[in-house]
Design a protein around this motif. Structure first.
Motif, short mmCIF file in Angstrom:
data_model
loop_
_atom_site.label_atom_id
_atom_site.label_comp_id
_atom_site.label_asym_id
_atom_site.label_seq_id
_atom_site.Cartn_x
_atom_site.Cartn_y
_atom_site.Cartn_z
N TRP A 190 0.84 -1.21 0.00
CA TRP A 190 0.00 0.00 0.00
C TRP A 190 0.87 1.26 0.00
CZ3 TRP A 190 -4.81 1.47 -0.92
CH2 TRP A 190 -5.25 2.70 -0.42
N LYS A 191 1.89 1.29 0.87
CA LYS A 191 2.77 2.46 0.93
C LYS A 191 3.57 2.61 -0.37
CE LYS A 191 4.49 1.20 4.95
NZ LYS A 191 5.28 1.18 6.21
N ALA A 192 4.04 1.49 -0.90
CA ALA A 192 4.79 1.56 -2.16
C ALA A 192 3.90 2.02 -3.31
CB ALA A 192 5.39 0.18 -2.48
N GLY A 193 2.64 1.56 -3.31
CA GLY A 193 1.71 1.97 -4.36
C GLY A 193 1.42 3.46 -4.32
N ILE A 194 1.21 3.99 -3.12
CA ILE A 194 0.98 5.44 -2.99
C ILE A 194 2.21 6.22 -3.42
CG2 ILE A 194 0.50 7.31 -1.37
CD1 ILE A 194 -1.93 5.57 -1.98
N ALA A 195 3.40 5.74 -3.03
CA ALA A 195 4.65 6.41 -3.46
C ALA A 195 4.77 6.39 -4.97
CB ALA A 195 5.84 5.71 -2.81
N ALA A 196 4.40 5.26 -5.59
CA ALA A 196 4.45 5.17 -7.05
C ALA A 196 3.47 6.16 -7.68
CB ALA A 196 4.13 3.74 -7.49
N GLU A 197 2.30 6.32 -7.06
CA GLU A 197 1.33 7.29 -7.58
C GLU A 197 1.83 8.72 -7.45
OE1 GLU A 197 -2.98 5.04 -7.03
OE2 GLU A 197 -2.39 6.57 -5.58
N VAL A 198 2.54 9.01 -6.36
CA VAL A 198 3.07 10.37 -6.17
C VAL A 198 4.08 10.70 -7.26
CG1 VAL A 198 4.46 11.83 -4.65
CG2 VAL A 198 2.66 10.41 -3.68
N LEU A 199 4.93 9.73 -7.60
CA LEU A 199 5.97 9.99 -8.60
C LEU A 199 5.47 9.86 -10.03
CD1 LEU A 199 9.09 8.24 -7.01
CD2 LEU A 199 8.53 10.67 -7.07
N SER A 200 4.52 8.96 -10.27
CA SER A 200 4.03 8.76 -11.64
C SER A 200 2.78 9.58 -11.94
CB SER A 200 3.74 7.28 -11.89
OG SER A 200 2.72 6.80 -11.04
N THR A 201 2.07 10.01 -10.90
CA THR A 201 0.85 10.84 -10.99
C THR A 201 -0.18 10.34 -12.00
OG1 THR A 201 1.87 12.41 -12.56
CG2 THR A 201 2.03 12.93 -10.20
N PRO A 202 -0.64 9.10 -11.90
CA PRO A 202 -1.76 8.67 -12.75
C PRO A 202 -3.02 9.42 -12.33
CG PRO A 202 -1.33 7.02 -11.08
CD PRO A 202 -0.25 8.04 -10.94
N GLN A 203 -3.88 9.70 -13.27
CA GLN A 203 -5.10 10.48 -12.99
C GLN A 203 -6.35 9.62 -13.13
OE1 GLN A 203 -5.03 13.53 -11.80
NE2 GLN A 203 -2.83 13.85 -12.07
N PRO A 204 -7.27 9.67 -12.17
CA PRO A 204 -7.09 10.26 -10.83
C PRO A 204 -6.48 9.23 -9.89
CG PRO A 204 -9.36 9.56 -11.11
CD PRO A 204 -8.65 9.21 -12.40
N SER A 205 -5.86 9.70 -8.81
CA SER A 205 -5.27 8.81 -7.82
C SER A 205 -5.00 9.59 -6.54
CB SER A 205 -3.96 8.20 -8.34
OG SER A 205 -2.97 9.20 -8.49
N LEU A 206 -4.91 8.87 -5.44
CA LEU A 206 -4.61 9.50 -4.16
C LEU A 206 -3.21 10.10 -4.18
CD1 LEU A 206 -6.09 6.81 -1.73
CD2 LEU A 206 -7.06 9.05 -2.24
N GLY A 207 -2.27 9.40 -4.80
CA GLY A 207 -0.91 9.90 -4.88
C GLY A 207 -0.80 11.20 -5.65
N SER A 208 -1.54 11.30 -6.75
CA SER A 208 -1.51 12.55 -7.53
C SER A 208 -2.14 13.70 -6.76
CB SER A 208 -2.22 12.35 -8.87
OG SER A 208 -3.59 12.08 -8.68
N GLU A 209 -3.14 13.39 -5.93
CA GLU A 209 -3.74 14.44 -5.09
C GLU A 209 -2.74 14.94 -4.06
OE1 GLU A 209 -6.52 15.94 -5.52
OE2 GLU A 209 -7.29 14.67 -7.12
#
Length: 261
Positions: A190-209
């Motif tokens: 879960w933490k790695a997935g959110i980190a991946a979303e922060v760096l890759s910013t897929p739309q929409p996603s919690l990481g991109s937010e």
């Protein structure tokens, strides 16, 4: 008696929660900057607004879907690789260095490489899978190898079928290792997935937010989404434990019925 104990246990969290909210409020007062730290009230109001927006639920749902897909794929691949490496010596020699390398490599390196190889949405699934496989593999190998050989010999003497050996001997032996593996893997995945979303910013996603909140200095938004991520992680872990407990109860009942027949 048990419900009462559970109620007391839950109530014990209330003063602890109040204490940390007061610490948070005190830190907010001392820092005296909304850009650096939002107050509990500001974050609470933002959470209420988010929950009322359909975009929020779509964002959370897609993040859960991506991370869950990577987690499930990682579990399946980890189990299959564990069985193969225990049975085939060459597989063990070939795979062990790869697993060690994956564990030693920073997540950010894999994310950056994956961004070159695949789409943003697939990056998240791939990174979660990559974090889950080594944990599941290592625990399952340990569980299979610690299965009592005397029980296996006894099963051979009594002529048990492969399915009976799996159900009556391997599953009870491996289940504690599997439970430890998937609960640990879910948290890290879960933490790695959110980190991946922060760096890759897929739309929409919690990481991109989270990334957008950081770029636009929206501290209440940043903290609100952080709390959402924490709560979702806890909910998913509880849901996983519930599913595993139900599955264990089913196999125990099924095993007894198989023995009776």
């Amino acid at each position: 008696m048990e419900p009462g104990r559970k109620r007391i246990k839950y109530w014990q969290w209330l003063p602890i929660l109040v204490f940390w909210l007061l610490v948070w409020q005190l830190a907010y007062i001392l820092i005296d900057s909304d850009l650096l730290l939002a107050s509990p009230l500001q974050v609470g109001v933002r959470l209420i607004v988010l929950v009322g927006e359909s975009h929020f639920w779509l964002t959370a749902g897609l993040s859960i879907l991506r991370i869950t897909a990577g987690f499930l794929l990682g579990v399946v691949i980890g189990v299959v690789l564990a069985v193969l490496t225990v049975r085939i010596r060459l597989m063990w020699l070939l795979l062990r260095p790869v697993i060690v390398a994956i564990r030693a490599t920073p997540i950010a390196s894999f994310i950056i490489l994956a961004l070159v190889w695949m789409t943003k949405a697939r990056v998240v699934i791939f990174i979660v899978l990559l974090m889950v496989v080594p944990i599941v593999w290592a625990n399952m190998v340990e569980g299979i190898r610690k299965t009592d050989p005397q029980l296996l010999e006894m099963a051979q003497i009594f002529g048990l079928t492969s399915s009976q050996v799996l159900r009556l001997i391997y599953l009870p032996s491996i289940s504690p290792f599997f439970l430890a593996a998937v609960t640990t893997a879910l948290g890290l995945g879960w933490k790695a997935g959110i980190a991946a979303e922060v760096l890759s910013t897929p739309q929409p996603s919690l990481g991109s937010e989270l990334y957008n909140a950081k770029i636009y200095l929206e501290t209440p938004n940043l903290l609100a989404y952080t709390l959402v991520i924490i709560v979702l992680s806890l909910i998913l872990e509880k849901l996983l434990l519930w599913v595993l407990n139900r599955a264990e109860s089913y196999f125990k009942t099924h095993g007894r019925q198989g023995n009776a027949s």
